[in-house]
Scaffold this active site. Structure first.
Site, PDB file in Angstrom:
ATOM      1  N   GLU A 147      40.464  33.765  44.963  1.00 56.26           N
ATOM      2  CA  GLU A 147      41.681  34.538  45.269  1.00 56.26           C
ATOM      3  C   GLU A 147      41.428  35.995  45.657  1.00 56.26           C
ATOM      4  OE1 GLU A 147      44.261  34.003  41.876  1.00 56.26           O
ATOM      5  OE2 GLU A 147      44.532  31.873  42.310  1.00 56.26           O
ATOM      6  N   GLU A 193      43.408  22.332  43.583  1.00 58.00           N
ATOM      7  CA  GLU A 193      44.354  22.527  42.468  1.00 58.00           C
ATOM      8  C   GLU A 193      45.724  21.962  42.823  1.00 58.00           C
ATOM      9  OE1 GLU A 193      44.380  26.639  41.160  1.00 58.00           O
ATOM     10  OE2 GLU A 193      42.205  26.814  41.368  1.00 58.00           O
ATOM     11  N   ASP A 208      49.231  20.696  43.247  1.00 58.00           N
ATOM     12  CA  ASP A 208      50.498  20.344  42.611  1.00 58.00           C
ATOM     13  C   ASP A 208      51.600  20.647  43.614  1.00 58.00           C
ATOM     14  OD1 ASP A 208      50.621  23.184  42.254  1.00 58.00           O
ATOM     15  OD2 ASP A 208      50.199  23.027  40.107  1.00 58.00           O
ATOM     16  N   HIS A 237      48.786  24.725  45.851  1.00 58.03           N
ATOM     17  CA  HIS A 237      49.977  24.779  45.005  1.00 58.03           C
ATOM     18  C   HIS A 237      51.176  24.871  45.959  1.00 58.03           C
ATOM     19  CE1 HIS A 237      47.592  25.276  41.406  1.00 58.03           C
ATOM     20  NE2 HIS A 237      46.940  26.286  41.962  1.00 58.03           N
ATOM     21  N   ASN A 267      37.483  29.930  46.925  1.00 55.76           N
ATOM     22  CA  ASN A 267      38.704  29.186  46.574  1.00 55.76           C
ATOM     23  C   ASN A 267      39.910  30.117  46.640  1.00 55.76           C
ATOM     24  OD1 ASN A 267      39.757  26.634  45.345  1.00 55.76           O
ATOM     25  ND2 ASN A 267      40.201  27.921  43.568  1.00 55.76           N
TER      26      ASN A 267
HETATM   27  C1  XIL Z   1      46.106  28.680  35.711  1.00 58.83           C
HETATM   28  C2  XIL Z   1      46.131  27.726  34.521  1.00 58.83           C
HETATM   29  O1  XIL Z   1      46.629  26.482  34.947  1.00 58.83           O
HETATM   30  C3  XIL Z   1      46.993  28.298  33.419  1.00 58.83           C
HETATM   31  O2  XIL Z   1      46.852  27.517  32.239  1.00 58.83           O
HETATM   32  C4  XIL Z   1      46.580  29.728  33.123  1.00 58.83           C
HETATM   33  O3  XIL Z   1      47.499  30.286  32.193  1.00 58.83           O
HETATM   34  C5  XIL Z   1      46.574  30.584  34.376  1.00 58.83           C
HETATM   35  O4  XIL Z   1      45.719  29.968  35.321  1.00 58.83           O
HETATM   36  N1  XIL Z   1      44.854  29.559  40.557  1.00 58.83           N
HETATM   37  C6  XIL Z   1      43.701  29.252  39.881  1.00 58.83           C
HETATM   38  C7  XIL Z   1      43.786  28.623  38.535  1.00 58.83           C
HETATM   39  O5  XIL Z   1      42.615  29.391  40.418  1.00 58.83           O
HETATM   40  O6  XIL Z   1      42.731  29.030  37.703  1.00 58.83           O
HETATM   41  C8  XIL Z   1      45.091  28.929  37.869  1.00 58.83           C
HETATM   42  O7  XIL Z   1      45.156  28.204  36.647  1.00 58.83           O
HETATM   43  C9  XIL Z   1      46.257  28.607  38.784  1.00 58.83           C
HETATM   44  C10 XIL Z   1      46.190  29.415  40.039  1.00 58.83           C
END
Ligand code: XIL
Length: 299
Positions: free
Chosen positions: A127, A235, A237, A206, A169
């Site tokens: 990020e 990741e 969702d 996401h 990432n």
């Molecule tokens: C999130 C987790 O799912 C949560 O449990 C935590 O509180 C915050 O982080 N991007 C990422 C992940 O790279 O590590 C994050 O995970 C979600 C967004």
């Protein structure tokens, strides 16, 4: 095939899941995770605050719990994540400049040497780009330590574990037309041209109202793959868990030879960091949602 992992394996891909160490005592959770997935990412346990809570004192208790569960159940592990503006321990948040630079290097060396030879892909940097239309780097203590902090992280990581694939990432980089996507693309192209060691790019994926799925995601994956990196959905969702959107994402990965796998960011909706969005493949009681069938049919 009757599970996501086995279906993905037919094309030498993985279908992974984020695992939370605190849920490993929940047998509904572990039964689904073990049955369906063949790759694991620690949801929080390998992050900076978890692995180096005090400067110079590494703690791999929770990370190893996730790692050992995964390996004992025959799964590969993605490492997440070594250099990030978020979830920094307090001591790191207060560092700047050259001191922070050295702390980042020491952190990468400490964590990667513990897991040396055991992690298939590491999210070395997470990020680093800003949201919105600027295409700029995100402001952070790491960014203020010098614009070259990302390549320093990758060079350090390559030396620390030469067998690991090294990934960049990020989120909201799935839409090919987004400034953030183009900025990330320019960085990866530059790294490949200059020989900075980068092997893979992770698209967090996401998807929600602010970052809706767009069918040009396939173009994004293809364009990065053409630079000579592997790509993956790291990741996933989807707000509301539209079966069509889940199938589209799956098909986008399958359509790109260098797309090595998909990871969903949790097992059941109740395990999600965005539980109110019901964004995952399993209901709270462990039953399969329509999105599950859509993904399995696509694989
Ligand atoms: C999130 C987790 O799912 C949560 O449990 C935590 O509180 C915050 O982080 N991007 C990422 C992940 O790279 O590590 C994050 O995970 C979600 C967004």
């Amino acid at each position: 095939e009757s599970t996501l992992g086995a279906a993905a394996a037919q094309s030498d891909r993985y279908f992974g899941v984020a695992i939370a160490s605190g849920r490993l005592g929940d047998s509904v959770y572990t039964n689904i995770a073990n049955r369906e997935f063949n790759s694991v990412t620690a949801e929080n346990e390998m992050k900076i605050d978890a692995t180096q809570p005090q400067r110079g004192q590494f703690n791999f208790t929770a990370g190893d719990r996730v790692y050992n569960w995964a390996v004992q159940n025959g799964k590969q592990v993605r490492g997440h994540t070594l250099a990030w503006h978020s979830q920094q321990p307090g001591w790191m948040q207060s560092l700047n400049g050259g001191e922070l630079r050295q702390a980042m290097i020491d952190h990468i060396n400490g964590v990667m040497s513990h897991y040396r030879g055991k992690i298939v892909e590491w999210d070395v940097v997470n990020e680093a780009f800003a949201d919105g239309g600027s295409g700029a780097r995100r402001d952070s203590n790491l960014q203020r330590s010098g614009n070259d902090w990302i390549e320093v992280a990758f060079r350090t990581a390559r030396a620390a574990d030469p067998a690991a694939k090294l990934c960049y990432n990020d989120y909201n980089v799935e839409n090919w037309n987004a400034a953030k996507t183009q900025a990330m693309y320019a960085m990866v192209r530059d790294f490949k041209q200059r020989g900075v060691p980068i092997d893979c790019v992770g698209f967090q994926s996401h998807f929600n109202e602010g970052n809706p799925y767009n069918s040009n995601f396939r173009t994004t994956l293809e364009s990065f793959a053409a630079l000579g990196v592997e790509v993956s959905v790291t990741e996933l969702d989807i707000q509301g868990a539209s079966p069509t959107t889940f199938a589209n994402v799956t098909n986008d990965c399958l359509a790109v030879a260098s797309c090595v796998g998909v990871t969903v960011w949790g097992v059941r909706d109740s395990d999600s960091w965005r539980a109110q969005h019901t964004p995952l493949l399993f209901n709270n009681d462990g039953s399969k949602k329509p999105a599950y069938d859509a993904v399995l049919n696509a694989l």
